[in-house]
Each structure stands twice: as structure tokens, then as C-alpha cells.
Design a protein around this motif. Structure first.
Motif, PDB file in Angstrom:
ATOM      1  N   TYR A   1      18.316 -26.548 -36.890  1.00  0.00           N
ATOM      2  CA  TYR A   1      18.797 -27.321 -37.970  1.00  0.00           C
ATOM      3  C   TYR A   1      17.296 -27.889 -38.677  1.00  0.00           C
TER       4      TYR A   1
ATOM      5  N   THR B   1      18.211 -23.215 -25.043  1.00  0.00           N
ATOM      6  CA  THR B   1      19.129 -23.422 -26.737  1.00  0.00           C
ATOM      7  C   THR B   1      18.947 -24.077 -26.951  1.00  0.00           C
TER       8      THR B   1
ATOM      9  N   ARG C   1      30.288 -22.582 -29.637  1.00  0.00           N
ATOM     10  CA  ARG C   1      28.680 -22.259 -28.878  1.00  0.00           C
ATOM     11  C   ARG C   1      27.858 -21.573 -30.293  1.00  0.00           C
ATOM     12  N   PRO C   2      26.476 -21.828 -30.361  1.00  0.00           N
ATOM     13  CA  PRO C   2      25.688 -20.427 -31.214  1.00  0.00           C
ATOM     14  C   PRO C   2      25.912 -19.463 -30.837  1.00  0.00           C
TER      15      PRO C   2
ATOM     16  N   LEU D   1      27.743 -26.048 -25.905  1.00  0.00           N
ATOM     17  CA  LEU D   1      26.298 -25.023 -25.543  1.00  0.00           C
ATOM     18  C   LEU D   1      26.784 -25.518 -23.948  1.00  0.00           C
TER      19      LEU D   1
ATOM     20  N   LEU E   1      28.801 -20.712 -35.592  1.00  0.00           N
ATOM     21  CA  LEU E   1      29.237 -20.341 -33.935  1.00  0.00           C
ATOM     22  C   LEU E   1      30.272 -20.173 -33.546  1.00  0.00           C
TER      23      LEU E   1
ATOM     24  N   ILE F   1      28.928 -28.852 -31.533  1.00  0.00           N
ATOM     25  CA  ILE F   1      28.426 -27.178 -31.118  1.00  0.00           C
ATOM     26  C   ILE F   1      28.506 -28.138 -29.781  1.00  0.00           C
TER      27      ILE F   1
ATOM     28  N   ILE G   1      25.802 -32.394 -30.605  1.00  0.00           N
ATOM     29  CA  ILE G   1      25.703 -31.234 -29.585  1.00  0.00           C
ATOM     30  C   ILE G   1      26.143 -31.769 -27.899  1.00  0.00           C
TER      31      ILE G   1
ATOM     32  N   LEU H   1      16.806 -16.839 -31.906  1.00  0.00           N
ATOM     33  CA  LEU H   1      17.348 -17.656 -32.922  1.00  0.00           C
ATOM     34  C   LEU H   1      18.201 -16.236 -33.663  1.00  0.00           C
TER      35      LEU H   1
ATOM     36  N   LEU I   1      23.728 -25.937 -39.263  1.00  0.00           N
ATOM     37  CA  LEU I   1      24.412 -26.355 -37.611  1.00  0.00           C
ATOM     38  C   LEU I   1      24.149 -24.873 -37.873  1.00  0.00           C
ATOM     39  N   PRO I   2      23.671 -23.948 -36.115  1.00  0.00           N
ATOM     40  CA  PRO I   2      23.809 -22.625 -36.164  1.00  0.00           C
ATOM     41  C   PRO I   2      25.216 -22.369 -36.342  1.00  0.00           C
TER      42      PRO I   2
ATOM     43  N   VAL J   1      18.690 -24.910 -31.428  1.00  0.00           N
ATOM     44  CA  VAL J   1      19.461 -26.065 -32.312  1.00  0.00           C
ATOM     45  C   VAL J   1      18.665 -26.899 -33.243  1.00  0.00           C
TER      46      VAL J   1
END
Ligand code: SF4
Length: 369
Positions: free
Chosen positions: A225, A217, A239-240, A208, A234, A206, A171, A46, A231-232, A221
Motif C-alpha cells: 500500500y 504477510t 486473500r492477497p 489475512l 485478492l 482484505i 485488513i 510480494l 491494495l493487493p 500488505v
């Protein structure tokens, strides 16, 4: 980072976890040592510093406070399989038991009317709170008739828009939900598209992408959260960064052979036995963003490690874009530094990408005489 740490601590306090992960793991036969190893790897994946590890461990206890609806549209259920089909009992499987998975038609016991009711109740009870996981593409041709759901024959498109309007975020798991995937391959008779290709969605999406996406992955996420309530971050393809900031090529264990000009010319040759680079037998790693080389699958291996080149399954346009899986990519006008790399704040990565691009172009020129 200290600010994020304090925020995460407060967030976990407010979620007041009521599970005891240590006890659950003990029952499942997973040692504390293995759990801590997993926590440490997940924290690193992460992009969080080591001092977050206790919070990451704590966040797992809080996962059952986050309602999840998982919808399967035009799909093969490969991403559901991915998260379930570990080769041995793993922490990922246990996490699936901990998540507040309110609706997943493959996994839930109820069916028919009972399942329908369960879905509607979840939408009402958790309005604005649930994360909507979408697996599969959405057919838009001919008003969406190629995919319908439920007793009223609601199209996937209308169903998605209805669920999306009350979700916290979507997601999109797998390439089909992200970019249309296999289902959208030429000639795409159903007009399949990813979630972000559907007009009228007003909540964050998001993506993935991959075929299938790595369970780590997906879980990353959720943990992010649970930890932060956010949210991560992007890239331009939604995409994160934590999973898609690097190309396969940049972290590949065969990269040293690529740089030395040592290539497998055909499967099974001596170079293949020696673990040389798979570019000439079709590897699309220089054009593909994903974390496969570092995260691997089921903690075990990944395609390039197993001897086949990357097929670019996490890129937009997969499968058409790269053509044959076992032939080198020869369209010079595609820049492997790709759309998203310009957003990456690491100068070193960009320089590396530019260097590789020149090298790849030289190989292609030689290949073409
Ligand atoms: S071309 Fe493929 S096998 Fe070769 S170094 Fe890059 S990612 Fe690895």
C-alpha cells in the motif's frame, strides 16, 4: 511492471518520507546487510521483480505516513502477539515502531477516556485515509450483546460499522476476523462471524486468515500500500495472492516423500525421524492456502518443519472443517483445489493441484479399505 515501478516512485515521492531507516536500524543493532537481505526476501514475497528492491527499502521510511487503527474484538490477541513476539529483534518489530499506529489498545500507553478520545480524534483527523486492522470475530447473536466496548457499551458490530464507514479499507487479521475462526466453532453460541459476514460494510476488505497470521504477510500488505497506494490483488476469499496463491502442500519440503508414497504412520516412528510426509497423521497441507513453507515464522521454522502436520488454520471453517488435527482428512467430497485456486492464472499450479487431488483420493480409498 515498468508502469507500476514509475507509479511507485511517484507515490513514494508524494509521501515524502521523513524517517531514516538506516539510522534507526543502526541504533537497533541491525546491519545494513541484514536489512538488504530482508528487503530482498520481502520483494520476492510480494511477487515483485528484483529492480523494485530500492523502492521497497524506501517504502519502509514512508510507513509512518499511513495511519493505522487496530481494533481487538472477540479475540485472543494472538495476531498482535505474532507481530510483536519475535525471538530476536527483527525488522518486523522495528516496522511496528515506524507505522503510524494511531490506536492499538494493547500497545498504547493511554487507557480509559484518554484512549477513547485518541480513537475518536484519529477517526476525525484521518477520515477516509486510515487502514482499519481488525483482530477477532464479531458476535452477531442476540443483537451482538456478547461483545461490547467503551463506556456506552456499544456492540462490536456497531463499533465496527462506525469505524469502517470512515476507513480506507479493512485488513482482517487472523482466521477469527476473516472467517469467524475458533470463536465460531460449533455450536457458536455468540453467532461469531468474520468481518465480511457483517452486513453494511462498504469499504474494501482484505482477509489475512491464519491462527495467527504471519507478521510478514501483514507487513507485506502495508508495504504494498505504501508503494503503490493500492491494495493487493485478492482471490475469491479476499486473500492477497502474494501470500495465499499456493497450497501449503505445493511448497512443502516433505512433498517429495508424499509423491514417493513415504508417510509417517505414527509420531516418533522411523519415518518421522526421516522427515517423511505427515499426511496420514493429519496434515491438512493439501487443502490449505498459505505461504508458511516459504516465509516460515520468525525466519526460523513452521509446523510441518517442526514435525506436526498443518492444521488448516487459514481456511474457512477452521476449526470444525478438518476435525481432528492428528487424523487424515477423509471427506472425499472436498476438492483440495478449493474455491480460490480457480482464480489463479498459473496453469501449472492447477495441474499440480489436480494431480495431488487424485493421489490423495487414492490414499483415502486405501485407508478406508
Ligand atoms: S501432506 Fe503435509 S507434510 Fe505431506 S507434503 Fe503435503 S503439506 Fe507436506
Amino acid at each position: 511492471m515498468i508502469g507500476l515501478y514509475e507509479k511507485s516512485k511517484q507515490r513514494l515521492k508524494s509521501l515524502s518520507p521523513d524517517k531514516n531507516i538506516e539510522k534507526i536500524l543502526e541504533v537497533e543493532g541491525i546491519s545494513r546487510r541484514d536489512f538488504l537481505k530482508w528487503v530482498s526476501v520481502t520483494t520476492a514475497m510480494l511477487g515483485l521483480p528484483g529492480f523494485f528492491e530500492p523502492l521497497v527499502a524506501q517504502s519502509i521510511n514512508a510507513l509512518n505516513k499511513i495511519p493505522v487503527i487496530w481494533m481487538n474484538y472477540q479475540d485472543c490477541a494472538g495476531n498482535s502477539e505474532s507481530i510483536l513476539r519475535a525471538s530476536k529483534p527483527t525488522i518486523d518489530e522495528i516496522i511496528i515502531n515506524l507505522i503510524s499506529l494511531e490506536f492499538h489498545e494493547l500497545l498504547m500507553a493511554p487507557s480509559g477516556t484518554q484512549a477513547e478520545n485518541q480513537l475518536e480524534e484519529t477517526i476525525q483527523n484521518y477520515e477516509g485515509e486510515y487502514l482499519l486492522f481488525v483482530e477477532g470475530s464479531i458476535p452477531l447473536a442476540d443483537n451482538g450483546v456478547y461483545g461490547t466496548i467503551g463506556p456506552s457499551g456499544e456492540t462490536y458490530k456497531d463499533h465496527l460499522l462506525r469505524l469502517a464507514s470512515k476507513a480506507k479499507a479493512i485488513i482482517a487479521v487472523g482466521n477469527c476476523a476473516s472467517f469467524g475462526g475458533v470463536v465460531a466453532a460449533n455450536p457458536n453460541p455468540t453467532g461469531a462471524t468474520g468481518v465480511m459476514g457483517v452486513d453494511g460494510i462498504n469499504v474494501p476488505i482484505i482477509n489475512l486468515p491464519a491462527c495467527p497470521v504471519n507478521p510478514e504477510t501483514m507487513i507485506g500488505v502495508l508495504i504494498m500500500y505504501a508503494l503503490t497506494g493500492e491494495l493487493p490483488e485478492l482471490d475469491s476469499l479476499k486473500r492477497p495472492f502474494f501470500a495465499y496463491a499456493s497450497r501449503i502442500h505445493d511448497r512443502c519440503e516433505r512433498r517429495v516423500h508424499f509423491d514417493a508414497g513415504e508417510f509417517v504412520e505414527s509420531f516418533g516412528d522411523n519415518a518421522s525421524q526421516s522427515g517423511y510426509c505427515l499426511y496420514k497423521v493429519g496434515c491438512k497441507g493439501p487443502f490449505t492456502f498459505n505461504n508458511c513453507p516459504t516465509v516460515k515464522f520468525n525466519d526460523t521454522s513452521w509446523p510441518v518443519d517442526a514435525g506436526h502436520g498443518c492444521i488448516g488454520c487459514s481456511e474457512p471453517g477452521f476449526v470444525d472443517k478438518f476435525g481432528s488435527f492428528e487424523k487424515p482428512f477423509v471427506e472425499e467430497n472436498i476438492n483440495p483445489a478449493a474455491e480460490s485456486i480457480k482464480d489463479i492464472p498459473f496453469v501449472a499450479t492447477t495441474i499440480l493441484a489436480a494431480f495431488s487431488y487424485e493421489k490423495i483420493k487414492n490414499i483415502i480409498r486405501k485407508e478406508n479399505g
